[in-house]
Design a protein around this motif. Structure first.
Motif, PDB file in Angstrom:
ATOM      1  N   ASP A  94       9.994  20.660 -40.662  1.00 24.17           N
ATOM      2  CA  ASP A  94       8.432  21.247 -39.810  1.00 24.17           C
ATOM      3  C   ASP A  94       8.413  22.390 -39.556  1.00 24.17           C
ATOM      4  N   LYS A  95       7.483  23.250 -39.561  1.00 19.72           N
ATOM      5  CA  LYS A  95       7.300  24.413 -38.851  1.00 19.72           C
ATOM      6  C   LYS A  95       6.724  24.084 -37.536  1.00 19.72           C
ATOM      7  N   THR A  96       7.415  24.643 -36.390  1.00 20.22           N
ATOM      8  CA  THR A  96       6.836  24.553 -35.021  1.00 20.22           C
ATOM      9  C   THR A  96       6.112  25.570 -34.689  1.00 20.22           C
ATOM     10  N   GLU A  97       5.483  25.400 -33.457  1.00 19.67           N
ATOM     11  CA  GLU A  97       4.878  26.401 -32.835  1.00 19.67           C
ATOM     12  C   GLU A  97       5.640  27.724 -32.257  1.00 19.67           C
ATOM     13  N   HIS A  98       6.709  27.613 -32.262  1.00 23.62           N
ATOM     14  CA  HIS A  98       7.725  28.489 -31.999  1.00 23.62           C
ATOM     15  C   HIS A  98       8.528  29.546 -32.867  1.00 23.62           C
ATOM     16  N   ASN A  99       7.947  29.449 -34.029  1.00 16.88           N
ATOM     17  CA  ASN A  99       8.224  29.994 -35.231  1.00 16.88           C
ATOM     18  C   ASN A  99       9.572  30.006 -35.613  1.00 16.88           C
TER      19      ASN A  99
END
Length: 99
Positions: A73-78
């Motif tokens: 998964d790609k997170t909102e925190h880069n």
């Protein structure tokens, strides 16, 4: 060690009925695991920064484990993240910052 590919470095018990204390490792990552009362609580979370997370995810995804199908998964925190759950409900969250 099975799904995640860790090796058991050593195990220790006070006697054969005592809780286990063990060190496992993989590619420079060392974890100490304990069954001793008070050393942790069920459903704990361990956060691990890891380089090469996409390759690690591909490796574990290639294994056939009916109860473990984890995503990358790609997170909102880069960052990229992979989470796994052990048989006791504890989570290990692997994370790699995207440059």
């Amino acid at each position: 060690m099975g799904f995640l590919g860790f090796a058991v470095d050593w195990e220790y018990r006070f006697d054969e009925r005592a809780p286990l204390y063990v060190q496992i490792s993989r590619a420079g990552l060392v974890l100490h695991l304990s069954e001793h009362h008070g050393d942790g609580c069920p459903a704990a979370v361990v956060f691990v920064r890891l380089r090469g997370l996409a390759e690690f995810h591909a490796e574990i995804s290639a294994k056939v484990y009916a109860s473990m199908r984890t995503g990358l998964d790609k997170t909102e925190h880069n960052s990229l993240a992979v989470a796994v759950i052990d048989p006791f409900g504890n989570r290990i969250r692997f994370d790699e910052t995207i440059d």
